[in-house]
Design a protein around this motif. Structure first.
Motif, PDB file in Angstrom:
ATOM      1  N   SER A   5       0.803  -1.210   0.000  1.00  0.00           N
ATOM      2  CA  SER A   5       0.000   0.000   0.000  1.00  0.00           C
ATOM      3  C   SER A   5       0.836   1.261   0.000  1.00  0.00           C
ATOM      4  O   SER A   5       0.367   2.311  -0.387  1.00  0.00           O
ATOM      5  CB  SER A   5      -0.945   0.005   1.198  1.00  0.00           C
ATOM      6  N   SER A   6       2.089   1.175   0.412  1.00  0.00           N
ATOM      7  CA  SER A   6       2.930   2.362   0.461  1.00  0.00           C
ATOM      8  C   SER A   6       4.382   1.953   0.575  1.00  0.00           C
ATOM      9  O   SER A   6       4.712   0.973   1.203  1.00  0.00           O
ATOM     10  CB  SER A   6       2.543   3.207   1.672  1.00  0.00           C
ATOM     11  N   SER A   7       5.275   2.746  -0.014  1.00  0.00           N
ATOM     12  CA  SER A   7       6.697   2.445   0.111  1.00  0.00           C
ATOM     13  C   SER A   7       7.277   3.026   1.392  1.00  0.00           C
ATOM     14  O   SER A   7       8.406   2.775   1.736  1.00  0.00           O
ATOM     15  CB  SER A   7       7.468   2.981  -1.103  1.00  0.00           C
ATOM     16  N   SER A   8       6.487   3.825   2.095  1.00  0.00           N
ATOM     17  CA  SER A   8       6.927   4.391   3.365  1.00  0.00           C
ATOM     18  C   SER A   8       6.296   3.624   4.501  1.00  0.00           C
ATOM     19  O   SER A   8       5.248   3.020   4.357  1.00  0.00           O
ATOM     20  CB  SER A   8       6.497   5.859   3.471  1.00  0.00           C
ATOM     21  N   SER A   9       6.947   3.643   5.646  1.00  0.00           N
ATOM     22  CA  SER A   9       6.354   3.017   6.818  1.00  0.00           C
ATOM     23  C   SER A   9       6.633   3.879   8.023  1.00  0.00           C
ATOM     24  O   SER A   9       7.562   4.663   8.046  1.00  0.00           O
ATOM     25  CB  SER A   9       6.876   1.600   7.006  1.00  0.00           C
ATOM     26  N   LEU A  10       5.804   3.733   9.040  1.00  0.00           N
ATOM     27  CA  LEU A  10       5.917   4.543  10.244  1.00  0.00           C
ATOM     28  C   LEU A  10       6.663   3.770  11.304  1.00  0.00           C
ATOM     29  O   LEU A  10       6.321   2.645  11.611  1.00  0.00           O
ATOM     30  CB  LEU A  10       4.514   4.900  10.747  1.00  0.00           C
ATOM     31  N   HIS A  21       9.839   6.900   7.650  1.00  0.00           N
ATOM     32  CA  HIS A  21      11.050   6.678   6.878  1.00  0.00           C
ATOM     33  C   HIS A  21      10.707   6.286   5.446  1.00  0.00           C
ATOM     34  O   HIS A  21       9.700   5.665   5.173  1.00  0.00           O
ATOM     35  CB  HIS A  21      12.029   5.718   7.560  1.00  0.00           C
ATOM     36  N   ASP A  22      11.585   6.710   4.546  1.00  0.00           N
ATOM     37  CA  ASP A  22      11.331   6.569   3.115  1.00  0.00           C
ATOM     38  C   ASP A  22      12.345   5.613   2.486  1.00  0.00           C
ATOM     39  O   ASP A  22      13.084   4.915   3.181  1.00  0.00           O
ATOM     40  CB  ASP A  22      11.371   7.943   2.441  1.00  0.00           C
ATOM     41  N   GLN A  23      12.381   5.600   1.171  1.00  0.00           N
ATOM     42  CA  GLN A  23      13.257   4.687   0.445  1.00  0.00           C
ATOM     43  C   GLN A  23      14.733   4.955   0.744  1.00  0.00           C
ATOM     44  O   GLN A  23      15.522   4.015   0.840  1.00  0.00           O
ATOM     45  CB  GLN A  23      12.995   4.770  -1.056  1.00  0.00           C
ATOM     46  N   LEU A  24      15.127   6.210   0.905  1.00  0.00           N
ATOM     47  CA  LEU A  24      16.521   6.522   1.232  1.00  0.00           C
ATOM     48  C   LEU A  24      16.895   5.905   2.583  1.00  0.00           C
ATOM     49  O   LEU A  24      17.964   5.314   2.721  1.00  0.00           O
ATOM     50  CB  LEU A  24      16.749   8.035   1.250  1.00  0.00           C
ATOM     51  N   ILE A  29      19.603   1.732   5.777  1.00  0.00           N
ATOM     52  CA  ILE A  29      19.536   0.603   6.705  1.00  0.00           C
ATOM     53  C   ILE A  29      20.116  -0.646   6.051  1.00  0.00           C
ATOM     54  O   ILE A  29      20.869  -1.399   6.678  1.00  0.00           O
ATOM     55  CB  ILE A  29      18.091   0.371   7.188  1.00  0.00           C
ATOM     56  N   SER A  30      19.814  -0.863   4.795  1.00  0.00           N
ATOM     57  CA  SER A  30      20.345  -2.022   4.068  1.00  0.00           C
ATOM     58  C   SER A  30      21.870  -1.988   4.020  1.00  0.00           C
ATOM     59  O   SER A  30      22.534  -3.001   4.259  1.00  0.00           O
ATOM     60  CB  SER A  30      19.764  -2.066   2.657  1.00  0.00           C
ATOM     61  N   LEU A  31      22.440  -0.825   3.715  1.00  0.00           N
ATOM     62  CA  LEU A  31      23.898  -0.688   3.679  1.00  0.00           C
ATOM     63  C   LEU A  31      24.504  -0.901   5.063  1.00  0.00           C
ATOM     64  O   LEU A  31      25.563  -1.532   5.190  1.00  0.00           O
ATOM     65  CB  LEU A  31      24.294   0.687   3.121  1.00  0.00           C
ATOM     66  N   LEU A  32      23.848  -0.400   6.088  1.00  0.00           N
ATOM     67  CA  LEU A  32      24.360  -0.573   7.454  1.00  0.00           C
ATOM     68  C   LEU A  32      24.252  -2.023   7.918  1.00  0.00           C
ATOM     69  O   LEU A  32      25.064  -2.476   8.714  1.00  0.00           O
ATOM     70  CB  LEU A  32      23.630   0.361   8.422  1.00  0.00           C
TER      71      LEU A  32
END
Length: 158
Positions: A5-10, A21-24, A29-32
């Motif tokens: 439903s959304s690419s953002s989550s709370l 938080h958004d895609q960036l 987080i993925s890189l970390l």
């Protein structure tokens, strides 16, 4: 909120400010996760944003509770003597909260998950040897509210 439903989550945490938080943030987080010690400079190059943006994002992710901490993943050879296992736990009636509280007191339980289906809880265990492993199994089975358990020792990880 579902991911479709959304690419953002709370992100919400007790005593933490909500932060959308958004895609960036997700890329950061993925890189970390790959390298928790990556420098802000290197992260900013990989993400193609300024160092200040990366630093601010990391601070917001930590203060909002989206990032709970930073850790080390050790090579399997370092932990070669340890015993790792997954334990499935069935709980009597409505005693899940009390069982979880008791399980959290066992340092050998590295993670604890609630789940659905036949089993109520899934615990990840790590002990230094089979003697300690056997002792932990006995401790878990003695916890009031634990009806049944099934444990599988992890042999190798892919």
């Amino acid at each position: 909120m579902s991911s479709s439903s959304s690419s953002s989550s709370l992100s919400l945490s007790i005593n933490k400010r909500p932060y959308l938080h958004d895609q960036l943030d997700q890329q950061l987080i993925s890189l970390l996760r790959e390298d928790g010690r990556a420098s802000v400079s290197n992260l900013s190059k990989l993400l193609k944003v300024s160092r200040g943006t990366v630093q601010n994002r990391i601070e917001r992710l930590v203060s909002s509770g989206a990032i709970l901490g930073f850790t080390v993943r050790a090579h399997e050879a370092i932990e070669a003597g340890s015993v790792k296992a997954i334990m499935l736990i069935e709980v009597v009636g409505r005693s899940t909260t009390q069982v979880i509280k008791a399980l959290k007191g066992l340092p050998q339980l590295t993670k604890l998950h609630t789940t659905n289906g036949s089993w109520d809880l899934v615990a990840e265990l790590q002990t230094i040897n089979l003697i300690e492993f056997d002792h932990v199994l006995a401790q878990v089975r003695m916890i009031e509210g634990v009806l049944n358990s099934e444990t599988s020792i992890l042999l190798t990880s892919a």
